[in-house]
Design a protein around this motif. Structure first.
Motif, PDB file in Angstrom:
ATOM      1  N   ALA A  32       9.135 -17.118  -1.054  1.00  0.00           N
ATOM      2  CA  ALA A  32       9.606 -15.734  -1.064  1.00  0.00           C
ATOM      3  C   ALA A  32       9.513 -15.118   0.333  1.00  0.00           C
ATOM      4  O   ALA A  32       8.712 -15.556   1.171  1.00  0.00           O
ATOM      5  N   LEU A  33      10.338 -14.096   0.575  1.00  0.00           N
ATOM      6  CA  LEU A  33      10.362 -13.435   1.885  1.00  0.00           C
ATOM      7  C   LEU A  33       9.029 -12.735   2.154  1.00  0.00           C
ATOM      8  O   LEU A  33       8.350 -12.306   1.217  1.00  0.00           O
ATOM      9  N   PRO A  34       8.663 -12.642   3.449  1.00  0.00           N
ATOM     10  CA  PRO A  34       7.414 -11.938   3.797  1.00  0.00           C
ATOM     11  C   PRO A  34       7.350 -10.537   3.209  1.00  0.00           C
ATOM     12  O   PRO A  34       6.273 -10.078   2.817  1.00  0.00           O
ATOM     13  N   GLU A  35       8.529  -9.871   3.119  1.00  0.00           N
ATOM     14  CA  GLU A  35       8.542  -8.509   2.565  1.00  0.00           C
ATOM     15  C   GLU A  35       8.076  -8.517   1.109  1.00  0.00           C
ATOM     16  O   GLU A  35       7.383  -7.609   0.658  1.00  0.00           O
ATOM     17  N   GLU A  36       8.490  -9.562   0.379  1.00  0.00           N
ATOM     18  CA  GLU A  36       8.085  -9.642  -1.030  1.00  0.00           C
ATOM     19  C   GLU A  36       6.583  -9.894  -1.159  1.00  0.00           C
ATOM     20  O   GLU A  36       5.906  -9.324  -2.007  1.00  0.00           O
ATOM     21  N   TRP A  37       6.068 -10.787  -0.290  1.00  0.00           N
ATOM     22  CA  TRP A  37       4.619 -11.050  -0.296  1.00  0.00           C
ATOM     23  C   TRP A  37       3.835  -9.802   0.104  1.00  0.00           C
ATOM     24  O   TRP A  37       2.789  -9.504  -0.482  1.00  0.00           O
ATOM     25  N   HIS A  38       4.371  -9.088   1.092  1.00  0.00           N
ATOM     26  CA  HIS A  38       3.708  -7.854   1.535  1.00  0.00           C
ATOM     27  C   HIS A  38       3.641  -6.854   0.380  1.00  0.00           C
ATOM     28  O   HIS A  38       2.586  -6.266   0.104  1.00  0.00           O
ATOM     29  N   ALA A  39       4.762  -6.718  -0.342  1.00  0.00           N
ATOM     30  CA  ALA A  39       4.797  -5.769  -1.458  1.00  0.00           C
ATOM     31  C   ALA A  39       3.809  -6.194  -2.549  1.00  0.00           C
ATOM     32  O   ALA A  39       3.078  -5.372  -3.106  1.00  0.00           O
ATOM     33  N   TYR A  40       3.778  -7.503  -2.797  1.00  0.00           N
ATOM     34  CA  TYR A  40       2.897  -8.027  -3.851  1.00  0.00           C
ATOM     35  C   TYR A  40       1.419  -7.838  -3.501  1.00  0.00           C
ATOM     36  O   TYR A  40       0.594  -7.434  -4.330  1.00  0.00           O
ATOM     37  N   HIS A  42       0.026  -5.844  -0.966  1.00  0.00           N
ATOM     38  CA  HIS A  42      -0.513  -4.587  -0.425  1.00  0.00           C
ATOM     39  C   HIS A  42       0.007  -3.319  -1.080  1.00  0.00           C
ATOM     40  O   HIS A  42      -0.669  -2.299  -1.045  1.00  0.00           O
ATOM     41  N   LEU A  43       1.226  -3.362  -1.619  1.00  0.00           N
ATOM     42  CA  LEU A  43       1.818  -2.103  -2.099  1.00  0.00           C
ATOM     43  C   LEU A  43       1.543  -1.954  -3.599  1.00  0.00           C
ATOM     44  O   LEU A  43       2.397  -2.187  -4.434  1.00  0.00           O
ATOM     45  N   ARG A  44       0.311  -1.594  -3.925  1.00  0.00           N
ATOM     46  CA  ARG A  44      -0.080  -1.471  -5.323  1.00  0.00           C
ATOM     47  C   ARG A  44      -0.060  -0.012  -5.755  1.00  0.00           C
ATOM     48  O   ARG A  44      -0.346   0.883  -4.965  1.00  0.00           O
ATOM     49  N   ASP A  45       0.263   0.190  -7.036  1.00  0.00           N
ATOM     50  CA  ASP A  45       0.173   1.531  -7.607  1.00  0.00           C
ATOM     51  C   ASP A  45      -1.288   1.821  -7.948  1.00  0.00           C
ATOM     52  O   ASP A  45      -2.083   0.919  -8.140  1.00  0.00           O
ATOM     53  N   ASN A  46      -1.609   3.089  -8.014  1.00  0.00           N
ATOM     54  CA  ASN A  46      -2.954   3.475  -8.435  1.00  0.00           C
ATOM     55  C   ASN A  46      -2.812   4.642  -9.407  1.00  0.00           C
ATOM     56  O   ASN A  46      -3.166   5.770  -9.091  1.00  0.00           O
ATOM     57  N   PRO A  47      -2.242   4.364 -10.586  1.00  0.00           N
ATOM     58  CA  PRO A  47      -1.840   5.462 -11.458  1.00  0.00           C
ATOM     59  C   PRO A  47      -3.018   6.136 -12.165  1.00  0.00           C
ATOM     60  O   PRO A  47      -3.990   5.477 -12.525  1.00  0.00           O
ATOM     61  N   ALA A  48      -2.917   7.459 -12.326  1.00  0.00           N
ATOM     62  CA  ALA A  48      -3.803   8.178 -13.243  1.00  0.00           C
ATOM     63  C   ALA A  48      -3.039   8.248 -14.550  1.00  0.00           C
ATOM     64  O   ALA A  48      -2.096   9.023 -14.679  1.00  0.00           O
ATOM     65  N   GLY A  49      -3.402   7.414 -15.495  1.00  0.00           N
ATOM     66  CA  GLY A  49      -2.664   7.345 -16.754  1.00  0.00           C
ATOM     67  C   GLY A  49      -2.545   5.909 -17.201  1.00  0.00           C
ATOM     68  O   GLY A  49      -3.496   5.137 -17.049  1.00  0.00           O
ATOM     69  N   ALA A  50      -1.348   5.565 -17.726  1.00  0.00           N
ATOM     70  CA  ALA A  50      -1.178   4.228 -18.298  1.00  0.00           C
ATOM     71  C   ALA A  50      -1.186   3.160 -17.221  1.00  0.00           C
ATOM     72  O   ALA A  50      -0.484   3.259 -16.221  1.00  0.00           O
ATOM     73  N   THR A  51      -2.018   2.117 -17.428  1.00  0.00           N
ATOM     74  CA  THR A  51      -2.066   0.990 -16.496  1.00  0.00           C
ATOM     75  C   THR A  51      -1.994  -0.304 -17.295  1.00  0.00           C
ATOM     76  O   THR A  51      -2.269  -0.344 -18.480  1.00  0.00           O
ATOM     77  N   ARG A  52      -1.662  -1.363 -16.571  1.00  0.00           N
ATOM     78  CA  ARG A  52      -1.583  -2.686 -17.180  1.00  0.00           C
ATOM     79  C   ARG A  52      -2.516  -3.567 -16.375  1.00  0.00           C
ATOM     80  O   ARG A  52      -2.304  -3.784 -15.181  1.00  0.00           O
ATOM     81  N   GLU A  53      -3.578  -4.051 -17.024  1.00  0.00           N
ATOM     82  CA  GLU A  53      -4.617  -4.772 -16.289  1.00  0.00           C
ATOM     83  C   GLU A  53      -4.898  -6.123 -16.928  1.00  0.00           C
ATOM     84  O   GLU A  53      -4.595  -6.351 -18.098  1.00  0.00           O
ATOM     85  N   LEU A  54      -5.535  -6.993 -16.163  1.00  0.00           N
ATOM     86  CA  LEU A  54      -6.044  -8.262 -16.689  1.00  0.00           C
ATOM     87  C   LEU A  54      -7.537  -8.118 -16.952  1.00  0.00           C
ATOM     88  O   LEU A  54      -8.278  -7.633 -16.091  1.00  0.00           O
ATOM     89  N   TRP A  55      -7.957  -8.547 -18.122  1.00  0.00           N
ATOM     90  CA  TRP A  55      -9.381  -8.604 -18.443  1.00  0.00           C
ATOM     91  C   TRP A  55      -9.674 -10.002 -18.963  1.00  0.00           C
ATOM     92  O   TRP A  55      -8.875 -10.582 -19.683  1.00  0.00           O
ATOM     93  N   TRP A  56     -10.854 -10.514 -18.601  1.00  0.00           N
ATOM     94  CA  TRP A  56     -11.259 -11.846 -19.036  1.00  0.00           C
ATOM     95  C   TRP A  56     -12.347 -11.728 -20.094  1.00  0.00           C
ATOM     96  O   TRP A  56     -13.386 -11.095 -19.850  1.00  0.00           O
ATOM     97  N   HIS A  57     -12.117 -12.319 -21.264  1.00  0.00           N
ATOM     98  CA  HIS A  57     -13.123 -12.254 -22.335  1.00  0.00           C
ATOM     99  C   HIS A  57     -14.113 -13.415 -22.175  1.00  0.00           C
ATOM    100  O   HIS A  57     -14.239 -14.280 -23.038  1.00  0.00           O
TER     101      HIS A  57
END
Ligand SMILES: [Zn+2]
Lengths: 88, 179
Positions: A32-40, A42-57
Motif C-alpha cells: 500500500a502507498l505510504p499515505e495509506e500506511w500513514h493514515a492507518y 497515525h490518523l485515528r479518530d478519538n470519538p466521544a460516543g460510539a466506538t468500535r474496539e478490539l477486546w481479548w477475552h
C-alpha cells in the motif's frame, strides 16, 4: 462494566484486555502507498460516543471480540467474534 | 526394578474448614483438543465414534462412563480419562496436558460463597448447575471451573497449584468463620 461475550455470556471486565480501536483489522496491504500506511498508523479518530474496539477475552474463552460501545455512557451496543476473515 | 509413584501437584491435599472440604483430584489423563478450521464437525463425529461424546458446546461438559469432555475455550476442549483415539489427530491439534494441570474439588453448602471471594462468576447451583463448565478467573489465575454433583471442580495450571490451594483455603476460613 459487563461485556457480553458471544461464547461465554456476560462477563466481568477483569476477564478482558482492551486492545485498541478495531481499525487494526483493516491493515493496509504490504504494498500500500505510504499515505495509506500513514493514515492507518497515525490518523485515528478519538470519538466521544460510539466506538468500535478490539477486546481479548484472555481470562475466559480466549476469543478476540469486536466490541461496539459508547465511551460517554459505557453502554455496550454490540459484540461479535473476530473471525480471521478480512473485514468487508 | 524401582517403580516411581505418580505424584500429584499438591501431594493429595485434603483440608476442611467448617462444613467445607477442599481436596485434590486424583491424577487423570487430560488431552487438549482444538479442531483445525473447518474440521469441528468432523472432530465431533470422530469423538462420538471413539469416545461416545460429541465436541462440547460453549460451557458444556459431557460424560460417558469414565470419559469426560469439558469445553475449554473458543474451539477448544479437554478430554479427561481415556487415551485419545488416533483418528482425532486427523481433524485438529491433540496435545497431552496431563502434567500441565492441577485439579481441586470444593465441597460443602458454602462452596459457591467461598469462590465468590475469588471468581467473578455466579457459581450458585441455580446459575451454574452440574454439567456446566466455564473459563474464568480464580484470583489472578486463569481457571477451568466445573459444576459437579455436590460441589465445584477447579483446574489451574500446575505451576499455580500451591497458590490456588492457599487462596481457596483462605476464603474457606473466612466463610467458615462467619458461621
Ligand atoms: Zn468468552
Amino acid at each position: 462494566m459487563l461485556i457480553p461475550c458471544p461464547l461465554c455470556g456476560p462477563r466481568d471486565l477483569r476477564e478482558f484486555s482492551p486492545r485498541g480501536a478495531a481499525v487494526t483489522l483493516e491493515r493496509p496491504d504490504a504494498e500500500a502507498l505510504p499515505e495509506e500506511w500513514h493514515a492507518y498508523l497515525h490518523l485515528r479518530d478519538n470519538p466521544a460516543g460510539a466506538t468500535r474496539e478490539l477486546w481479548w477475552h484472555g481470562a475466559g474463552c480466549g476469543a478476540w471480540l469486536i466490541v461496539e460501545r459508547n465511551t460517554v455512557t459505557h453502554e455496550v451496543i454490540g459484540v461479535s467474534l473476530v473471525t480471521g476473515e478480512p473485514e468487508q | 526394578m524401582i517403580r516411581l509413584a505418580v505424584e500429584t501437584p499438591l501431594g493429595g491435599l485434603c483440608v476442611s474448614h467448617g462444613d467445607l472440604t477442599l481436596a485434590e483430584l486424583p491424577a487423570i489423563r487430560l488431552t487438549w483438543l482444538a479442531p483445525w478450521p473447518g474440521e469441528a464437525r468432523a472432530m465431533s463425529h470422530a469423538l462420538q465414534a471413539a469416545h461416545g461424546v460429541h465436541f462440547p458446546e460453549p460451557g458444556e461438559t459431557l460424560e460417558n462412563g469414565s470419559t469426560r469432555i469439558l469445553w475449554a475455550g473458543r474451539a477448544q476442549a479437554l478430554l479427561a480419562g481415556p487415551a485419545p483415539a488416533t483418528e482425532l489427530a486427523h481433524h485438529g491439534a491433540v496435545v497431552d496436558q496431563t502434567e500441565g494441570w492441577a485439579g481441586l474439588r470444593l465441597e460443602g453448602a458454602g462452596a459457591a460463597q467461598v469462590l465468590a471471594r475469588l471468581c467473578p462468576l455466579d457459581l450458585r447451583g441455580k446459575a451454574f448447575p452440574p454439567g456446566r463448565t466455564a473459563r474464568s478467573l480464580l484470583g489472578h489465575m486463569n481457571a477451568q471451573i466445573t459444576a459437579v454433583d455436590g460441589g465445584l471442580e477447579l483446574m489451574v495450571m500446575r505451576s499455580m497449584a500451591g497458590t490456588a490451594a492457599a487462596e481457596i483455603e483462605e476464603a474457606m476460613r473466612s466463610v467458615a468463620a462467619r458461621g
